[in-house]
Write a protein that holds these residues in place. Structure first.
Motif, PDB file in Angstrom:
ATOM      1  N   SER A  56      32.281  23.196  59.004  1.00  0.00           N
ATOM      2  CA  SER A  56      32.792  24.084  57.959  1.00  0.00           C
ATOM      3  C   SER A  56      31.806  24.196  56.800  1.00  0.00           C
ATOM      4  O   SER A  56      31.562  25.285  56.277  1.00  0.00           O
ATOM      5  CB  SER A  56      34.141  23.569  57.450  1.00  0.00           C
ATOM      6  OG  SER A  56      34.626  24.367  56.393  1.00  0.00           O
TER       7      SER A  56
ATOM      8  N   ASN B  73      41.500  28.428  58.139  1.00  0.00           N
ATOM      9  CA  ASN B  73      40.155  28.107  57.641  1.00  0.00           C
ATOM     10  C   ASN B  73      40.223  27.056  56.536  1.00  0.00           C
ATOM     11  O   ASN B  73      39.594  27.178  55.485  1.00  0.00           O
ATOM     12  CB  ASN B  73      39.432  29.369  57.138  1.00  0.00           C
ATOM     13  CG  ASN B  73      37.920  29.181  57.098  1.00  0.00           C
ATOM     14  OD1 ASN B  73      37.352  28.493  57.939  1.00  0.00           O
ATOM     15  ND2 ASN B  73      37.277  29.780  56.106  1.00  0.00           N
TER      16      ASN B  73
ATOM     17  N   LYS C  83      33.213  28.185  58.178  1.00  0.00           N
ATOM     18  CA  LYS C  83      34.347  28.434  59.063  1.00  0.00           C
ATOM     19  C   LYS C  83      34.788  27.146  59.746  1.00  0.00           C
ATOM     20  O   LYS C  83      33.984  26.261  59.994  1.00  0.00           O
ATOM     21  CB  LYS C  83      33.971  29.466  60.135  1.00  0.00           C
ATOM     22  CG  LYS C  83      33.610  30.838  59.586  1.00  0.00           C
ATOM     23  CD  LYS C  83      33.225  31.784  60.719  1.00  0.00           C
ATOM     24  CE  LYS C  83      32.846  33.149  60.186  1.00  0.00           C
ATOM     25  NZ  LYS C  83      32.453  34.082  61.281  1.00  0.00           N
ATOM     26  N   VAL C  84      36.082  27.080  60.045  1.00  0.00           N
ATOM     27  CA  VAL C  84      36.611  25.995  60.854  1.00  0.00           C
ATOM     28  C   VAL C  84      36.613  26.460  62.308  1.00  0.00           C
ATOM     29  O   VAL C  84      37.192  27.493  62.627  1.00  0.00           O
ATOM     30  CB  VAL C  84      38.039  25.613  60.411  1.00  0.00           C
ATOM     31  CG1 VAL C  84      38.640  24.592  61.379  1.00  0.00           C
ATOM     32  CG2 VAL C  84      38.020  25.045  58.993  1.00  0.00           C
TER      33      VAL C  84
ATOM     34  N   LYS D  41      41.852  26.000  61.927  1.00  0.00           N
ATOM     35  CA  LYS D  41      40.995  27.125  62.277  1.00  0.00           C
ATOM     36  C   LYS D  41      41.592  28.436  61.769  1.00  0.00           C
ATOM     37  O   LYS D  41      40.890  29.243  61.146  1.00  0.00           O
ATOM     38  CB  LYS D  41      40.797  27.189  63.793  1.00  0.00           C
ATOM     39  CG  LYS D  41      40.004  28.401  64.287  1.00  0.00           C
ATOM     40  CD  LYS D  41      39.873  28.391  65.802  1.00  0.00           C
ATOM     41  CE  LYS D  41      39.222  29.672  66.313  1.00  0.00           C
ATOM     42  NZ  LYS D  41      37.830  29.839  65.865  1.00  0.00           N
TER      43      LYS D  41
ATOM     44  N   PRO E  32      39.704  23.072  56.390  1.00  0.00           N
ATOM     45  CA  PRO E  32      39.385  21.780  57.008  1.00  0.00           C
ATOM     46  C   PRO E  32      40.198  20.627  56.439  1.00  0.00           C
ATOM     47  O   PRO E  32      40.404  19.622  57.121  1.00  0.00           O
ATOM     48  CB  PRO E  32      37.888  21.614  56.710  1.00  0.00           C
ATOM     49  CG  PRO E  32      37.607  22.513  55.556  1.00  0.00           C
ATOM     50  CD  PRO E  32      38.538  23.663  55.707  1.00  0.00           C
TER      51      PRO E  32
ATOM     52  N   THR F 234      34.881  18.506  61.900  1.00  0.00           N
ATOM     53  CA  THR F 234      35.401  19.778  61.389  1.00  0.00           C
ATOM     54  C   THR F 234      34.777  20.129  60.046  1.00  0.00           C
ATOM     55  O   THR F 234      34.358  21.261  59.816  1.00  0.00           O
ATOM     56  CB  THR F 234      36.933  19.707  61.252  1.00  0.00           C
ATOM     57  OG1 THR F 234      37.509  19.472  62.545  1.00  0.00           O
ATOM     58  CG2 THR F 234      37.502  20.999  60.674  1.00  0.00           C
TER      59      THR F 234
END
Length: 201
Positions: free
Chosen positions: A98, A179, A103-104, A176, A181, A94
């Protein structure tokens, strides 16, 4: 490696990458061909449509990461460490994505399953199968941990494995949506609490 094999693999990799980063519904065959620099005639040589490609792409992705799961969940590793390895794997994957994209992404299997399970039976079955593979690894670790007296003896390993994986999927979804991690740092301590064991060092 033959040109045909290379083209097919490129379609598989590109499809997964685009769907994971966006969604199945947002990605078209044209998008996949353009990103992979592959002609539509080549696409239809290998696949009847997007659904068939997606099913194959997710299966190919699993086959690619099976050696990593075999390593993480090796019977030579203490059972609680196997579960800790799984948590570390999800957190590092992850964070890597990221850091690269800002972005996750979440779990690719969960996202496809949530989007398609009611409208594409082939994809539903494929995602269910992939879920079951991962749960099986976790179940065996729990069985070994229970045998060694390392966790709550009242636990049903099969049911708990499903619960642990459901928690992991849910936390990835939260990460997600937010956003963030860093939410994945909660994965290992919460899992260990759920099974009545102390977090591994």
């Amino acid at each position: 490696m033959s040109k045909q094999h290379t083209t097919r693999q490129k379609l598989l990799d590109t499809a997964l990458e685009l769907i994971w980063a966006s969604s199945y519904g947002n990605v078209t065959i044209d998008d996949i061909c353009k990103a992979g620099k592959i002609s539509k005639s080549s696409f239809y040589h290998f696949f009847k449509g997007k659904s068939e490609l997606a099913v194959a792409a997710y299966q190919a992705h699993w086959e690619k990461i099976v050696p990593e799961y075999d390593r993480m969940f090796s019977a030579l590793i203490p059972p609680l460490k196997r579960l800790a390895n799984f948590c570390t794997y999800l957190e590092e994957r992850t964070r890597l994505l990221s850091d690269k994209t800002g972005k996750v992404f979440g779990c690719p299997y969960m996202l496809a399953g949530a989007e398609l399970s009611l409208i594409d039976e082939d994809m539903r079955r494929q995602i269910q199968l992939l879920f079951s593979h991962i749960v099986h690894y976790m179940e065996q670790a729990l069985r070994d941990a229970k045998y060694e007296g390392l966790i709550d003896q009242a636990i049903n390993p099969q049911m708990m494995a499903e619960d642990l994986y459901a928690f992991a999927l849910g936390l990835q979804l939260q990460a997600k949506v937010r956003n963030e991690p860093d939410l994945l740092k909660r994965l290992e301590p919460t899992m260990m609490a759920m099974i009545g064991a102390k977090p591994t060092s």
